[in-house]
Design a protein around this motif. Structure first.
Motif, short mmCIF file in Angstrom:
data_model
loop_
_atom_site.label_atom_id
_atom_site.label_comp_id
_atom_site.label_asym_id
_atom_site.label_seq_id
_atom_site.Cartn_x
_atom_site.Cartn_y
_atom_site.Cartn_z
N ALA A 14 0.88 -1.06 0.07
CA ALA A 14 0.05 -0.09 0.14
C ALA A 14 0.98 1.40 -0.01
CB ALA A 14 -0.93 -0.07 1.36
N LEU A 15 2.00 1.32 0.76
CA LEU A 15 2.70 2.36 0.88
C LEU A 15 3.39 2.59 -0.78
CD1 LEU A 15 4.80 1.46 4.12
CD2 LEU A 15 2.98 3.16 3.70
N ALA A 16 3.89 1.38 -1.15
CA ALA A 16 4.53 1.75 -2.63
C ALA A 16 3.52 2.44 -3.45
CB ALA A 16 4.77 0.26 -3.09
N ILE A 17 2.19 2.14 -3.43
CA ILE A 17 1.10 2.86 -4.35
C ILE A 17 0.71 3.92 -3.74
CG2 ILE A 17 0.83 0.67 -5.37
CD1 ILE A 17 -2.07 0.55 -3.84
N GLY A 18 1.20 4.40 -2.72
CA GLY A 18 0.96 5.94 -2.26
C GLY A 18 -0.13 6.00 -1.17
N ALA A 19 -0.49 5.08 -0.41
CA ALA A 19 -1.42 5.15 0.70
C ALA A 19 -0.72 5.97 1.82
CB ALA A 19 -1.58 3.70 1.30
N SER A 20 -1.77 6.63 2.36
CA SER A 20 -1.25 7.63 3.43
C SER A 20 -1.29 7.14 4.91
CB SER A 20 -2.35 8.89 3.39
OG SER A 20 -1.82 9.86 4.44
N VAL A 21 -0.27 7.42 5.51
CA VAL A 21 -0.15 6.80 6.75
C VAL A 21 0.25 8.08 8.02
CG1 VAL A 21 1.24 5.42 8.63
CG2 VAL A 21 0.45 4.77 6.21
N VAL A 22 -0.71 8.31 8.95
CA VAL A 22 -0.31 9.46 9.75
C VAL A 22 0.63 8.85 10.98
CG1 VAL A 22 -1.37 11.12 11.31
CG2 VAL A 22 -2.54 10.49 9.06
N PRO A 23 1.76 9.86 11.17
CA PRO A 23 2.64 9.24 12.53
C PRO A 23 1.86 9.29 13.49
CG PRO A 23 3.52 11.10 10.85
CD PRO A 23 2.21 11.04 10.54
N ALA A 24 2.34 8.41 14.40
CA ALA A 24 1.73 8.22 15.86
C ALA A 24 1.73 9.54 16.67
CB ALA A 24 2.49 7.10 16.63
N HIS A 25 2.62 10.67 16.21
CA HIS A 25 2.77 11.83 16.92
C HIS A 25 2.94 12.89 15.97
CE1 HIS A 25 6.61 10.47 16.67
NE2 HIS A 25 7.33 11.71 17.08
N ALA A 26 2.73 14.04 16.40
CA ALA A 26 2.96 15.19 15.55
C ALA A 26 4.57 15.45 15.50
CB ALA A 26 2.30 16.54 15.96
N GLY A 27 5.09 16.20 14.66
CA GLY A 27 6.37 16.38 14.42
C GLY A 27 7.14 15.38 13.59
N GLN A 28 8.41 15.40 13.72
CA GLN A 28 9.45 14.43 13.05
C GLN A 28 9.07 12.95 13.52
OE1 GLN A 28 13.57 14.54 13.96
NE2 GLN A 28 14.05 15.33 12.07
N PRO A 29 8.97 12.08 12.62
CA PRO A 29 8.65 10.57 12.64
C PRO A 29 10.02 9.81 13.43
CG PRO A 29 8.41 11.31 10.29
CD PRO A 29 9.02 12.33 11.05
N VAL A 30 9.39 9.02 14.46
CA VAL A 30 10.38 8.30 15.20
C VAL A 30 10.54 7.07 14.59
CG1 VAL A 30 11.05 7.19 17.53
CG2 VAL A 30 9.97 9.66 17.38
N VAL A 31 11.88 6.49 13.94
CA VAL A 31 11.88 5.32 13.36
C VAL A 31 13.07 4.60 14.12
CG1 VAL A 31 12.66 4.33 11.22
CG2 VAL A 31 11.52 6.40 11.17
N VAL A 32 12.80 3.27 14.12
CA VAL A 32 13.85 2.28 14.87
C VAL A 32 14.16 1.20 14.13
CG1 VAL A 32 13.70 0.63 16.76
CG2 VAL A 32 12.53 2.64 17.27
N ALA A 33 15.57 1.44 13.86
CA ALA A 33 16.28 0.16 13.20
C ALA A 33 16.85 -0.86 13.94
CB ALA A 33 17.11 0.50 11.98
N VAL A 34 16.34 -2.11 14.14
CA VAL A 34 16.76 -3.30 15.05
C VAL A 34 18.21 -3.57 14.90
CG1 VAL A 34 16.48 -5.52 15.92
CG2 VAL A 34 14.32 -3.81 15.83
N ASP A 35 18.50 -3.76 13.40
CA ASP A 35 19.54 -4.24 13.11
C ASP A 35 20.81 -3.48 12.48
OD1 ASP A 35 18.33 -7.36 13.17
OD2 ASP A 35 16.99 -6.23 11.79
N GLY A 36 22.05 -3.74 12.55
CA GLY A 36 23.10 -2.65 12.61
C GLY A 36 23.23 -2.28 11.08
N THR A 37 23.09 -3.19 10.02
CA THR A 37 22.87 -2.87 8.46
C THR A 37 21.60 -2.09 8.38
OG1 THR A 37 24.35 -4.92 7.96
CG2 THR A 37 23.08 -3.89 6.12
N LEU A 38 20.68 -2.34 8.74
CA LEU A 38 19.15 -1.65 8.36
C LEU A 38 19.44 -0.50 9.10
CD1 LEU A 38 16.21 -4.07 8.93
CD2 LEU A 38 17.10 -3.13 7.06
N CYS A 39 20.10 -0.09 10.16
CA CYS A 39 20.39 0.95 10.77
C CYS A 39 21.12 1.91 9.68
CB CYS A 39 21.08 0.85 11.97
SG CYS A 39 21.89 2.51 12.73
#
Length: 305
Positions: A14-39
């Motif tokens: 869905a993201l790839a075709i343009g679906a809209s997702v609203v961040p869980a909070h206002a402001g800059q999105p908070v993203v977590v990468a578990v693995d070192g390479t993905l980080c």
């Protein structure tokens, strides 16, 4: 609770075709990468458009990683979490986040049914995960940040294509009989399959629970001696007693430079770690690695902003 893999795949489509997702909070999105390479992939793509927290530090073991209280705190307010999947980090299956949890490796390789979760050692797989990260992150950003993300994504994919071509040339410079890598555990099967190498994972193939019995040592010695290997590659700078014992028995030296199999090397990134590993293998097997070419690719990755 964490969405299932099928839900993650559906969301990413869905993201790839343009679906809209609203961040869980206002402001800059908070993203977590578990693995070192993905980080590193995530930080490079996000740049200043998102707050990216990495859980496993360089040199950390994703297989045995346990979440700390500080990890749980940032996860609790995250909009998006990335992990490789394929059972690489068992603790990642128990994440409780208000945002989407994305198994980037599983989505990039939907048909993979093997047992080696270290998928990023194949640059084609890494390029696939870059697209997954970008498609997942884009709906959390504003228009200008999203446009810049798409530009960084194109540059990042181009770097990994250049990395693939460079690695193919390095491994291809070895005589066929020397395209061998002797390691302790199965970690590089994706690299080996991509570039036509033979990976001999000694302990996984000939031991149970890592116990090296005399019969196992005999079989390992025979296989390694007949393989065309010139070097034994260690996952650490200080080889354990088992590798030293095998080295003595086979007469093969242990590489002074370790292979970084579980993530990025300290002070390095995903691309420079990949070039270090390739040069370690090529030089250890009697070839000569193109360091200048490696430095050029590393600089291209570091220049992405």
């Amino acid at each position: 609770m964490r969405p299932s893999l099928a839900q993650s795949v559906g969301v990413c489509f869905a993201l790839a075709i343009g679906a809209s997702v609203v961040p869980a909070h206002a402001g800059q999105p908070v993203v977590v990468a578990v693995d070192g390479t993905l980080c590193d992939l995530t930080k490079t793509l996000a740049a200043d458009a998102a707050s990216v927290t990495c859980l496993i530090p360089p040199g950390g073991d994703p297989h045995s990683y346990r979440l700390k209280p500080s990890d749980r705190a940032v996860i609790a307010k995250s909009d998006l979490i990335f992990h490789i999947g394929f059972g690489l980090t068992p603790s990642a299956t128990k994440l409780n986040s208000p945002g989407m949890v994305v198994a980037a490796g599983e989505i990039a390789l939907p048909s993979y049914r093997g047992s080696d979760p270290h998928v990023w050692h194949d640059p084609v797989n890494s390029a696939g995960m870059i697209r997954v990260i970008s498609n997942s992150l884009a709906p959390l950003l504003g228009d200008s940040d999203r446009s810049a993300l798409h530009q960084r994504t194109a540059k990042a994919v181009a770097v990994f294509k250049a990395l693939q071509a460079w690695q193919a040339k390095q491994f291809g410079s070895l005589p066929p009989a020397q395209r061998v890598m002797v390691t302790d555990h199965k970690t590089y099967s994706h690299l080996a399959e991509r570039f036509g190498l033979v990976e001999i994972a000694m302990l996984d193939s000939h031991t149970t629970g890592g116990v090296l019995r005399p019969s196992s040592l005999k079989k390992i010695t025979e296989e390694v001696k007949s393989s065309g290997a010139k070097t034994i590659f260690s996952p650490t700078a200080y080889p354990n007693k088992t590798l030293k014992r095998i080295s003595k028995r086979t007469g093969l030296p242990i590489s002074k430079t370790p292979l970084y199999g579980e993530g990025i090397a300290a002070g390095r990134n995903a691309v420079s770690t990949a070039t270090i590993n390739a040069c370690t293998i090529v030089n250890g097997q009697g070839g000569t690695c193109d360091v200048t070419g490696a430095n050029t690719i590393n600089a291209e990755w570091s220049s992405i902003r």
